[in-house]
Design an enzyme around this catalytic site. Structure first.
Site, PDB file in Angstrom:
ATOM      1  N   TRP A 187      29.056 -36.418  -9.665  1.00 44.47           N
ATOM      2  CA  TRP A 187      28.685 -36.629 -11.136  1.00 44.47           C
ATOM      3  C   TRP A 187      29.363 -37.873 -11.650  1.00 44.47           C
ATOM      4  O   TRP A 187      28.987 -38.221 -12.747  1.00 44.47           O
ATOM      5  CB  TRP A 187      28.861 -35.558 -12.072  1.00 44.47           C
ATOM      6  CG  TRP A 187      30.395 -34.790 -11.949  1.00 44.47           C
ATOM      7  CD1 TRP A 187      31.200 -35.233 -12.801  1.00 44.47           C
ATOM      8  CD2 TRP A 187      30.906 -33.654 -11.054  1.00 44.47           C
ATOM      9  NE1 TRP A 187      32.393 -34.463 -12.392  1.00 44.47           N
ATOM     10  CE2 TRP A 187      32.244 -33.554 -11.436  1.00 44.47           C
ATOM     11  CE3 TRP A 187      30.207 -32.926  -9.940  1.00 44.47           C
ATOM     12  CZ2 TRP A 187      33.095 -32.739 -10.870  1.00 44.47           C
ATOM     13  CZ3 TRP A 187      31.123 -32.142  -9.327  1.00 44.47           C
ATOM     14  CH2 TRP A 187      32.241 -31.940  -9.899  1.00 44.47           C
ATOM     15  N   ARG A 188      30.302 -38.637 -11.169  1.00 39.41           N
ATOM     16  CA  ARG A 188      31.006 -39.773 -11.534  1.00 39.41           C
ATOM     17  C   ARG A 188      30.106 -40.901 -11.032  1.00 39.41           C
ATOM     18  O   ARG A 188      30.451 -42.295 -11.439  1.00 39.41           O
ATOM     19  CB  ARG A 188      32.361 -39.950 -11.293  1.00 39.41           C
ATOM     20  CG  ARG A 188      33.111 -38.928 -12.182  1.00 39.41           C
ATOM     21  CD  ARG A 188      34.748 -38.986 -11.901  1.00 39.41           C
ATOM     22  NE  ARG A 188      35.309 -38.205 -12.688  1.00 39.41           N
ATOM     23  CZ  ARG A 188      36.792 -37.809 -12.623  1.00 39.41           C
ATOM     24  NH1 ARG A 188      37.232 -38.353 -11.438  1.00 39.41           N
ATOM     25  NH2 ARG A 188      37.443 -37.035 -13.409  1.00 39.41           N
ATOM     26  N   GLU A 231      29.929 -29.949 -16.386  1.00 35.89           N
ATOM     27  CA  GLU A 231      31.022 -29.634 -17.323  1.00 35.89           C
ATOM     28  C   GLU A 231      30.797 -28.055 -17.452  1.00 35.89           C
ATOM     29  O   GLU A 231      31.946 -27.341 -17.705  1.00 35.89           O
ATOM     30  CB  GLU A 231      30.687 -30.231 -18.809  1.00 35.89           C
ATOM     31  CG  GLU A 231      31.201 -31.744 -18.698  1.00 35.89           C
ATOM     32  CD  GLU A 231      32.658 -31.829 -18.593  1.00 35.89           C
ATOM     33  OE1 GLU A 231      33.428 -30.814 -19.027  1.00 35.89           O
ATOM     34  OE2 GLU A 231      33.052 -32.844 -17.714  1.00 35.89           O
ATOM     35  N   LEU A 291      30.113 -18.514  -8.302  1.00 38.74           N
ATOM     36  CA  LEU A 291      30.744 -19.104  -9.267  1.00 38.74           C
ATOM     37  C   LEU A 291      31.461 -18.394 -10.432  1.00 38.74           C
ATOM     38  O   LEU A 291      32.599 -18.678 -11.126  1.00 38.74           O
ATOM     39  CB  LEU A 291      30.068 -20.321  -9.918  1.00 38.74           C
ATOM     40  CG  LEU A 291      30.000 -21.431  -9.694  1.00 38.74           C
ATOM     41  CD1 LEU A 291      28.868 -22.641 -10.192  1.00 38.74           C
ATOM     42  CD2 LEU A 291      31.199 -22.058  -9.546  1.00 38.74           C
ATOM     43  N   TYR A 304      31.454 -15.767 -13.886  1.00 39.13           N
ATOM     44  CA  TYR A 304      30.947 -15.947 -15.420  1.00 39.13           C
ATOM     45  C   TYR A 304      29.529 -16.373 -15.638  1.00 39.13           C
ATOM     46  O   TYR A 304      29.333 -17.462 -15.903  1.00 39.13           O
ATOM     47  CB  TYR A 304      32.031 -17.214 -15.763  1.00 39.13           C
ATOM     48  CG  TYR A 304      33.538 -16.905 -15.832  1.00 39.13           C
ATOM     49  CD1 TYR A 304      34.086 -15.881 -16.700  1.00 39.13           C
ATOM     50  CD2 TYR A 304      34.197 -17.576 -14.985  1.00 39.13           C
ATOM     51  CE1 TYR A 304      35.218 -15.779 -16.463  1.00 39.13           C
ATOM     52  CE2 TYR A 304      35.439 -17.083 -14.645  1.00 39.13           C
ATOM     53  CZ  TYR A 304      36.050 -16.424 -15.580  1.00 39.13           C
ATOM     54  OH  TYR A 304      37.523 -16.070 -15.499  1.00 39.13           O
ATOM     55  N   TYR A 307      34.551 -28.759 -27.109  1.00 38.07           N
ATOM     56  CA  TYR A 307      35.105 -29.481 -25.841  1.00 38.07           C
ATOM     57  C   TYR A 307      33.853 -29.976 -25.082  1.00 38.07           C
ATOM     58  O   TYR A 307      33.871 -31.139 -24.794  1.00 38.07           O
ATOM     59  CB  TYR A 307      36.000 -28.868 -25.067  1.00 38.07           C
ATOM     60  CG  TYR A 307      36.118 -29.307 -23.730  1.00 38.07           C
ATOM     61  CD1 TYR A 307      36.993 -30.433 -23.690  1.00 38.07           C
ATOM     62  CD2 TYR A 307      35.501 -28.709 -22.698  1.00 38.07           C
ATOM     63  CE1 TYR A 307      37.339 -31.141 -22.365  1.00 38.07           C
ATOM     64  CE2 TYR A 307      35.559 -29.551 -21.215  1.00 38.07           C
ATOM     65  CZ  TYR A 307      36.436 -30.648 -21.448  1.00 38.07           C
ATOM     66  OH  TYR A 307      36.509 -31.356 -20.218  1.00 38.07           O
ATOM     67  N   ASP A 354      40.768 -29.653 -23.632  1.00 44.52           N
ATOM     68  CA  ASP A 354      40.750 -28.199 -23.193  1.00 44.52           C
ATOM     69  C   ASP A 354      42.223 -28.232 -22.572  1.00 44.52           C
ATOM     70  O   ASP A 354      42.986 -28.845 -22.907  1.00 44.52           O
ATOM     71  CB  ASP A 354      39.812 -28.506 -21.701  1.00 44.52           C
ATOM     72  CG  ASP A 354      40.272 -29.595 -20.685  1.00 44.52           C
ATOM     73  OD1 ASP A 354      41.192 -30.481 -21.035  1.00 44.52           O
ATOM     74  OD2 ASP A 354      39.750 -29.712 -19.579  1.00 44.52           O
TER      75      ASP A 354
END
Length: 369
Positions: A31-32, A47, A90, A92, A130, A148
């Site tokens: 993602w960069r 994110e 993953l 959550y 954040y 964070d």
């Protein structure tokens, strides 16, 4: 808000040190890269996935997600089972449901374009200060602060802040410093993407160098500016209370087979791991890691004369240390499981299971004929 005078020179020195370090030492994360870092949707997905999850875990999930759901519209229109299957493992899972809610809101209120204003990003479901700041600064190069766990650790050590960083006044101080840093980076123009690079340098420093334990202070570009390093207080900061001791919980699960089909159930809305699939199971309080099989079977109305152990799965969720004992059972009688669905074994692979029950499913391949 203006930066405190006593910090002005230090703020500039930190910016001057961190951005060049980041440009030389940052990890090559997808993602960069071009063109993803300019696409707020791609940054947003990374994110959300990185919330409470390590980078090495996220990498394959992000790649698969972007292949399957490359646009906001594709997320908004995807079936619930698909987004949960892509997120399977993953944890959550509220995150992925909020992502779909956010995607639908973006279609309705922003014509399908990811919002650029910080306030509009913050208003999306599942996004806090954040995450909104991270997206604003990384995707849009806006001077918005981030704070964070990694950044909190870096800032408390460099500035020698000994108060609990989670207390309101101290937390506000940390946010102010984070804002001063990114605003100064924006004013200084240390790079073409100064805001993006400054905030990512703080994240990267906390992840790679300024670790919670055994930090690599010798490799830190800000060590000459760091109060904790100078005063030998690195191990003391940040000053966060110790977490409560994990509570042990034990569950018994049953892989029930009848005429070549297996019984599973979908967890209801409003509970942990909602919408994910699992084998019928029951918690057995006070088991201390040893599952009383008979009482669990009785509660579900299962006859267990031909039961076979499949596996034991141990995992942790927030402050709970979980033990899941799984058994294979041939079902002949009536069951008190009203929410179960019978599927052939081949169908089970297509369902999104919770992590623990996915391990049970894998173990069942070799234990059940």
């Amino acid at each position: 808000m203006s930066e405190p005078r006593r910090y002005t020179a230090k703020i500039q020195a930190i910016v001057n040190a961190l951005i060049p370090w980041y440009l030389k030492n940052s990890r090559d994360l997808p993602w960069r890269r071009e063109p993803y870092f300019k696409d707020p949707y791609c940054v947003y997905v990374s994110e959300i996935m990185l919330q409470q999850t390590q980078v090495k875990t996220v990498l394959p999930f992000w790649d698969r997600w972007m292949r399957e759901l490359p646009t906001i519209e594709s997320v908004a229109r995807a079936r619930s089972q698909k987004i949960h299957k892509l997120w399977e493992g993953l944890g959550y899972y509220t995150r992925v449901r909020n992502m779909q809610k956010a995607a639908r809101l973006i279609l309705q209120k922003h014509d399908g374009r990811f919002p650029k204003l910080f306030e509009d990003i913050l208003a999306l479901p599942g996004i806090g200060r954040y995450t909104a700041g991270a997206i604003s600064s990384i995707a849009f190069n806006q001077p918005m602060p981030i704070l964070d766990g990694n950044v909190m650790r870096v800032v408390t050590r460099i500035f020698g802040i000994s108060e609990n960083p989670r207390e309101k006044e101290t937390n506000q101080q940390l946010w102010q410093i984070a804002e001063d840093l990114v605003v100064r980076a924006n004013e200084s123009r240390n790079s073409k993407l100064a805001c993006s690079h400054l905030n990512q340098s703080l994240m990267e420093l906390g992840a790679l160098v300024c670790a919670p334990r055994n930090p690599q202070c010798g490799a830190c570009p800000a060590r000459k500016l760091c109060v904790a390093f100078k005063e030998d207080r690195v191990a003391e900061l940040p000053n966060i209370e110790k977490r409560e001791k994990a509570t042990a919980r034990t569950f018994v699960a049953f892989v029930l087979e009848r005429d070549g089909q297996y019984l599973v159930r979908r967890r209801p809305n409003g509970v942990v791991n909602a919408h994910m699939w699992e084998f019928p199971n029951v918690e057995v309080p006070g088991a201390n890691g040893h599952a009383p099989f008979a009482s669990a079977a009785k509660e579900l109305g299962i006859e267990f004369h031909n039961a076979r152990p499949i596996c034991t799965v141990k995992h942790t969720i927030t402050r709970y240390r979980m033990t899941l004992e799984a058994f294979g059972v041939q079902s002949n009688g009536t069951l008190r499981i009203s929410d179960g669905v019978w599927f052939p074994y081949a169908k089970l692979d297509s369902l999104p299971f919770t992590s623990a029950h996915r391990k049970v499913l894998a173990a069942a391949r070799t234990k059940i004929s």
